[in-house]
Enzyme design. Structure first.
Site, PDB file in Angstrom:
ATOM      1  N   ASP A   1      51.950  46.896  37.044  1.00 18.35           N
ATOM      2  CA  ASP A   1      51.357  46.305  38.362  1.00 18.35           C
ATOM      3  C   ASP A   1      51.403  47.079  39.199  1.00 18.35           C
ATOM      4  OD1 ASP A   1      49.440  44.566  39.525  1.00 18.35           O
ATOM      5  OD2 ASP A   1      49.904  42.527  38.729  1.00 18.35           O
TER       6      ASP A   1
ATOM      7  N   THR B   1      46.522  44.253  38.453  1.00 15.95           N
ATOM      8  CA  THR B   1      45.088  44.655  39.390  1.00 15.95           C
ATOM      9  C   THR B   1      45.174  45.922  40.340  1.00 15.95           C
ATOM     10  OG1 THR B   1      44.065  42.742  37.959  1.00 15.95           O
ATOM     11  CG2 THR B   1      43.013  43.591  40.315  1.00 15.95           C
ATOM     12  N   GLY B   2      44.694  46.551  40.404  1.00 14.03           N
ATOM     13  CA  GLY B   2      44.332  46.779  41.571  1.00 14.03           C
ATOM     14  C   GLY B   2      43.947  48.697  41.461  1.00 14.03           C
ATOM     15  N   SER B   3      43.907  49.435  42.764  1.00 14.83           N
ATOM     16  CA  SER B   3      44.053  50.926  41.667  1.00 14.83           C
ATOM     17  C   SER B   3      45.084  51.734  40.847  1.00 14.83           C
ATOM     18  CB  SER B   3      43.151  51.660  42.580  1.00 14.83           C
ATOM     19  OG  SER B   3      44.354  51.671  44.057  1.00 14.83           O
TER      20      SER B   3
ATOM     21  N   ALA C   1      51.329  46.410  43.726  1.00 21.16           N
ATOM     22  CA  ALA C   1      52.109  45.524  44.968  1.00 21.16           C
ATOM     23  C   ALA C   1      51.610  45.920  46.437  1.00 21.16           C
ATOM     24  CB  ALA C   1      53.547  45.332  44.506  1.00 21.16           C
ATOM     25  N   ASP C   2      51.635  45.246  47.111  1.00 24.34           N
ATOM     26  CA  ASP C   2      50.917  45.457  48.689  1.00 24.34           C
ATOM     27  C   ASP C   2      51.957  46.326  49.483  1.00 24.34           C
ATOM     28  OD1 ASP C   2      48.254  45.400  47.752  1.00 24.34           O
ATOM     29  OD2 ASP C   2      48.347  43.128  48.042  1.00 24.34           O
TER      30      ASP C   2
ATOM     31  N   LYS D   1      51.711  40.696  46.966  1.00 21.26           N
ATOM     32  CA  LYS D   1      50.357  41.368  45.672  1.00 21.26           C
ATOM     33  C   LYS D   1      49.226  39.951  46.744  1.00 21.26           C
ATOM     34  CE  LYS D   1      51.361  41.233  41.977  1.00 21.26           C
ATOM     35  NZ  LYS D   1      50.411  42.842  41.897  1.00 21.26           N
TER      36      LYS D   1
ATOM     37  N   GLU E   1      47.757  37.440  38.469  1.00 20.68           N
ATOM     38  CA  GLU E   1      48.768  38.482  38.006  1.00 20.68           C
ATOM     39  C   GLU E   1      50.857  37.716  38.005  1.00 20.68           C
ATOM     40  OE1 GLU E   1      46.981  41.848  41.077  1.00 20.68           O
ATOM     41  OE2 GLU E   1      48.424  40.492  42.145  1.00 20.68           O
TER      42      GLU E   1
HETATM   43  C1  A5P Z   1      46.113  42.352  43.031  1.00 25.24           C
HETATM   44  O1  A5P Z   1      45.111  41.732  43.078  1.00 25.24           O
HETATM   45  C2  A5P Z   1      46.959  43.700  43.955  1.00 25.24           C
HETATM   46  O2  A5P Z   1      48.090  42.199  43.839  1.00 25.24           O
HETATM   47  C3  A5P Z   1      47.141  44.486  43.739  1.00 25.24           C
HETATM   48  O3  A5P Z   1      48.909  44.796  43.073  1.00 25.24           O
HETATM   49  C4  A5P Z   1      47.862  45.352  44.987  1.00 25.24           C
HETATM   50  O4  A5P Z   1      46.492  45.083  46.084  1.00 25.24           O
HETATM   51  C5  A5P Z   1      47.281  46.923  45.192  1.00 25.24           C
HETATM   52  O5  A5P Z   1      46.832  47.081  44.561  1.00 25.24           O
HETATM   53  P1  A5P Z   1      45.820  48.882  44.964  1.00 25.24           P
HETATM   54  O6  A5P Z   1      47.099  49.659  43.640  1.00 25.24           O
HETATM   55  O7  A5P Z   1      45.000  49.532  44.810  1.00 25.24           O
HETATM   56  O8  A5P Z   1      46.974  49.050  46.363  1.00 25.24           O
END
Ligand code: A5P
Length: 234
Positions: A90, A35-37, A92-93, A104, A113
């Site tokens: 996936d 999930t995420g961009s 990550a932050d 994350k 996740e």
């Molecule tokens: C989602 O819940 C997060 O763990 C994402 O993997 C994380 O926020 C990365 O998102 P972006 O790819 O949008 O930066």
């Protein structure tokens, strides 16, 4: 360089990392869909490969990712049918460059996740370079999923662990709810001296469902840099 240009550059890098991970997917795999961009670029890449004949089934980590995958024609499955995932892609932050431990959950999907990651033979993390850090907690808070009942008391316990907990809200002013109906408190710790210990302390806190610290879970990290995609592995 304008903000618009730098966002465009970041998206281009995220896409490069995503495509490198998509190339690791083989025919017949059960694939965890993050999930995420950045993960959305990977789902886009998987959709293209499925259109070209790749046969996979995906287990999504959020309603958002499920919707994107379904709309693009990726067959979806669940843990009632497959208890094991071959490979999960996936984002990550934050990623610790030495340990590959992760923060994350800024996207709100950390619980699903983590469940999908824990069921995966291989967790592949994709990111652009700013996510790679020397120590976790310096640039982002640790998202912690908690049950709604008595959340104020859970937040007080988290504060006693050294956090500044902030209840996550939606843009329209309501408390953010996860796909499992829980709340998220974003816990600002600053630079974390011992992420493994903190993950254990968070797990042992009454009211906590799961934390966004992913310790020892990433097998491979693909980081897109101006000079190309680098691969880190444990
Ligand atoms: C989602 O819940 C997060 O763990 C994402 O993997 C994380 O926020 C990365 O998102 P972006 O790819 O949008 O930066």
């Amino acid at each position: 360089m304008t903000n618009t240009q730098s966002m465009g550059d970041r998206d281009a890098r995220k896409r490069e990392a995503a495509m490198a991970a998509v190339a690791m997917v083989d025919d017949g795999m059960i694939v965890g869909l993050g999930t995420g961009s950045t993960a959305a670029f990977a789902i886009e890449g998987l959709i293209e490969r499925v259109r070209g004949g790749l046969r996979i089934a995906g287990i999504p980590t959020s309603e958002r990712s499920a919707k994107q995958a379904r709309a693009g024609g990726i067959e979806l499955t669940d843990f009632a049918h497959h208890t094991k995932v071959d490979l999960t892609i996936d984002g990550a932050d934050e990623i610790s460059r030495h340990s590959l431990d992760l923060v994350k959950g800024l996207g709100g999907a950390l619980l699903h996740e983590k469940i999908v990651a824990a069921a995966s033979d291989r967790l592949v993390i994709i990111a652009d370079e700013p996510k790679l850090v020397a120590g976790l907690g310096g640039t982002v808070p640790v998202p912690v999923e908690i049950v709604a009942f008595g959340w104020e008391t859970t937040a007080a316990r988290l504060a006693r662990l050294g956090a500044k907990p902030v209840l996550r809200m939606t843009p329209d002013g309501a408390a953010f709810r996860t796909d499992s109906g829980n709340l998220i408190v974003d816990c600002h710790f600053g630079l974390i001296a011992d992420p493994g210990q903190l993950a254990q302390d968070l797990s042992a806190t009454i009211g906590v469902v799961e934390s966004g610290l992913f310790i020892g879970m990433a097998a491979t990290v693909l980081v897109a840099t101006p000079g190309g995609v680098i691969r880190l592995g444990r």
